[in-house]
Design a protein around this motif. Structure first.
Motif, PDB file in Angstrom:
ATOM      1  N   UNK A   3       0.728  -1.013   0.099  1.00 46.75           N
ATOM      2  CA  UNK A   3       0.010  -0.033  -0.093  1.00 46.75           C
ATOM      3  C   UNK A   3       1.132   1.253   0.168  1.00 46.75           C
ATOM      4  N   UNK A   4       0.577   2.191  -0.991  1.00 45.75           N
ATOM      5  CA  UNK A   4       1.260   3.395  -0.995  1.00 45.75           C
ATOM      6  C   UNK A   4       0.227   4.465  -0.667  1.00 45.75           C
ATOM      7  N   UNK A   5       0.433   5.296   0.547  1.00 40.80           N
ATOM      8  CA  UNK A   5      -0.589   6.423   0.714  1.00 40.80           C
ATOM      9  C   UNK A   5       0.163   7.632   0.693  1.00 40.80           C
ATOM     10  N   UNK A   6      -0.465   8.527  -0.290  1.00 44.19           N
ATOM     11  CA  UNK A   6      -0.167   9.920  -0.660  1.00 44.19           C
ATOM     12  C   UNK A   6      -0.916  11.042   0.024  1.00 44.19           C
ATOM     13  N   UNK A   7      -0.574  11.481   1.204  1.00 44.38           N
ATOM     14  CA  UNK A   7      -1.807  12.345   1.904  1.00 44.38           C
ATOM     15  C   UNK A   7      -3.021  11.717   2.106  1.00 44.38           C
ATOM     16  N   UNK A   8      -3.178  10.672   2.391  1.00 46.69           N
ATOM     17  CA  UNK A   8      -4.573   9.690   2.504  1.00 46.69           C
ATOM     18  C   UNK A   8      -5.585  10.664   3.288  1.00 46.69           C
ATOM     19  N   UNK A   9      -6.642  10.610   3.111  1.00 47.68           N
ATOM     20  CA  UNK A   9      -7.697  10.938   3.938  1.00 47.68           C
ATOM     21  C   UNK A   9      -8.049   9.608   4.843  1.00 47.68           C
ATOM     22  N   UNK A  10      -8.850  10.007   5.754  1.00 44.53           N
ATOM     23  CA  UNK A  10      -9.525   8.642   6.597  1.00 44.53           C
ATOM     24  C   UNK A  10      -9.204   8.989   8.249  1.00 44.53           C
ATOM     25  N   UNK A  11      -8.416   9.922   8.404  1.00 45.18           N
ATOM     26  CA  UNK A  11      -8.625  10.406   9.947  1.00 45.18           C
ATOM     27  C   UNK A  11      -9.226  11.632  10.282  1.00 45.18           C
ATOM     28  N   UNK A  12     -10.244  11.681  10.914  1.00 45.88           N
ATOM     29  CA  UNK A  12     -11.200  12.648  11.264  1.00 45.88           C
ATOM     30  C   UNK A  12     -10.423  13.808  12.123  1.00 45.88           C
ATOM     31  N   UNK A  13     -10.430  15.081  11.398  1.00 47.22           N
ATOM     32  CA  UNK A  13      -9.806  16.164  12.155  1.00 47.22           C
ATOM     33  C   UNK A  13     -10.621  17.208  12.536  1.00 47.22           C
ATOM     34  N   UNK A  14     -10.495  17.859  13.614  1.00 40.47           N
ATOM     35  CA  UNK A  14     -11.329  19.253  14.016  1.00 40.47           C
ATOM     36  C   UNK A  14     -11.661  20.024  13.072  1.00 40.47           C
ATOM     37  N   UNK A  15     -13.122  20.414  12.720  1.00 37.95           N
ATOM     38  CA  UNK A  15     -13.253  21.363  11.895  1.00 37.95           C
ATOM     39  C   UNK A  15     -12.916  22.642  12.102  1.00 37.95           C
ATOM     40  N   UNK A  16     -12.607  23.575  11.370  1.00 29.72           N
ATOM     41  CA  UNK A  16     -12.525  24.754  11.577  1.00 29.72           C
ATOM     42  C   UNK A  16     -13.610  25.502  12.119  1.00 29.72           C
ATOM     43  N   UNK A  17     -13.720  26.739  12.681  1.00 31.80           N
ATOM     44  CA  UNK A  17     -14.925  27.532  13.146  1.00 31.80           C
ATOM     45  C   UNK A  17     -15.803  27.933  11.874  1.00 31.80           C
ATOM     46  N   UNK A  18     -15.211  28.267  10.656  1.00 26.95           N
ATOM     47  CA  UNK A  18     -15.944  28.778   9.739  1.00 26.95           C
ATOM     48  C   UNK A  18     -16.550  27.556   8.932  1.00 26.95           C
ATOM     49  N   UNK A  19     -16.104  26.521   9.114  1.00 25.62           N
ATOM     50  CA  UNK A  19     -16.670  25.096   8.367  1.00 25.62           C
ATOM     51  C   UNK A  19     -17.827  24.874   9.299  1.00 25.62           C
ATOM     52  N   UNK A  20     -17.738  24.916  10.585  1.00 24.18           N
ATOM     53  CA  UNK A  20     -18.904  24.391  11.685  1.00 24.18           C
ATOM     54  C   UNK A  20     -20.146  25.324  11.227  1.00 24.18           C
ATOM     55  N   UNK A  21     -19.829  26.651  11.187  1.00 19.54           N
ATOM     56  CA  UNK A  21     -20.821  27.650  11.009  1.00 19.54           C
ATOM     57  C   UNK A  21     -21.637  27.293   9.714  1.00 19.54           C
ATOM     58  N   UNK A  22     -21.018  27.063   8.410  1.00 16.38           N
ATOM     59  CA  UNK A  22     -21.527  26.635   7.376  1.00 16.38           C
ATOM     60  C   UNK A  22     -22.460  25.425   7.383  1.00 16.38           C
ATOM     61  N   UNK A  23     -21.981  24.270   8.119  1.00 14.99           N
ATOM     62  CA  UNK A  23     -22.576  23.017   8.393  1.00 14.99           C
ATOM     63  C   UNK A  23     -23.892  23.383   9.269  1.00 14.99           C
ATOM     64  N   UNK A  24     -23.804  24.424   9.951  1.00 19.68           N
ATOM     65  CA  UNK A  24     -25.013  24.573  10.948  1.00 19.68           C
ATOM     66  C   UNK A  24     -26.070  25.531  10.235  1.00 19.68           C
TER      67      UNK A  24
END
Length: 245
Positions: A114-135
């Motif tokens: 398996x070769x991973x190049x900056x893989x997704x898959x780990x949940x990270x804390x969303x920024x405040x602006x992203x949280x506002x857009x989601x709400x």
């Protein structure tokens, strides 16, 4: 460039792909990230890794491969498995390289290497602006104003169909911790140190989760491998050669 038809639970997918160095026996499959396509991967690796047969694939909904359905990452993995079988490749016996979203698909396929190049898959804390857009989007949906949410969608889904937007919602917040933890073959993980899409900390965590893994980072962002294609290719060759000894 070629097209291969794949049937998956009554759904048909026309998969666009290209094979480079077809005379070579050792195979490396390249899976692109969200919103990308096989041409990005070919641009980075097409002139490198000369001792490998390269298989570049447009996953459903990207590049020249259409998608009319709402999918999950595991659906993508199953579709890629069927596709590879159709062209005579056992996904468990080859190297698969995945960038970002493609890294999750590659991991789920459980390749030999398996070769991973900056893989997704780990949940990270969303920024405040992203949280506002989601709400705000949730409020609009509750009020029956779903058309307004399009103004607040991620750039990753701009100009995409509704089914691909729903697919994006399925895959964006998936936690692949258990998949990384359960991966038992050899993995080589490469990362951009200034990556803002999948942080360097995520890469280090994946390296901790995958028992048989090696990690290397480069001074660049999410598409670091475009600038360091030769270096990354040499590392891949060296790593895979070492496992044969």
């Amino acid at each position: 460039m070629a097209i291969k038809s794949v049937d998956y639970f009554g759904k048909n997918f026309a998969i666009n792909y290209e094979i480079v160095n077809n005379d070579k026996s050792e195979v490396i499959v390249f899976l692109h990230g969200w919103g990308s396509n096989k041409e990005v991967m070919k641009k980075a690796f097409g002139v490198n890794l000369k001792e490998f047969k390269h298989i570049y694939i447009d996953m459903p909904g990207f590049g020249k491969s259409d998608n009319n359905y709402v999918l999950t990452t595991i659906d993508y993995a199953h579709i890629m498995k069927i596709f590879l079988e159709k062209i005579g490749i056992n996904h468990n016996d080859v190297t698969i390289a995945g960038h970002s979203f493609g890294g999750k698909v590659a991991t789920a396929l459980i390749p030999k290497t398996l070769i991973l190049l900056s893989s997704a898959g780990i949940l990270e804390e969303k920024s405040a602006s992203v949280k506002i857009r989601i709400q705000f989007a949730k409020l609009c949906n509750a009020l029956g104003l779903s058309t307004l949410t399009k103004m607040f969608r991620s750039k990753d889904v701009e100009n995409m169909s509704q089914n691909m937007y729903e697919t994006f919602k399925n895959v964006v917040d998936e936690d692949f911790t258990e998949y990384f933890k359960g991966f038992y073959n050899q993995a080589y993980i490469f990362w951009g140190e200034s990556d803002t899409a999948t942080s360097l900390e995520s890469g280090k965590k994946i390296a901790e989760l995958i028992k048989k893994s090696q990690f290397k980072s480069y001074t660049d962002g999410h598409y670091f491998f475009l600038h360091y294609s030769t270096q990354v290719s040499k590392e891949i060759e060296k790593c895979i050669s070492s496992t044969k000894v």
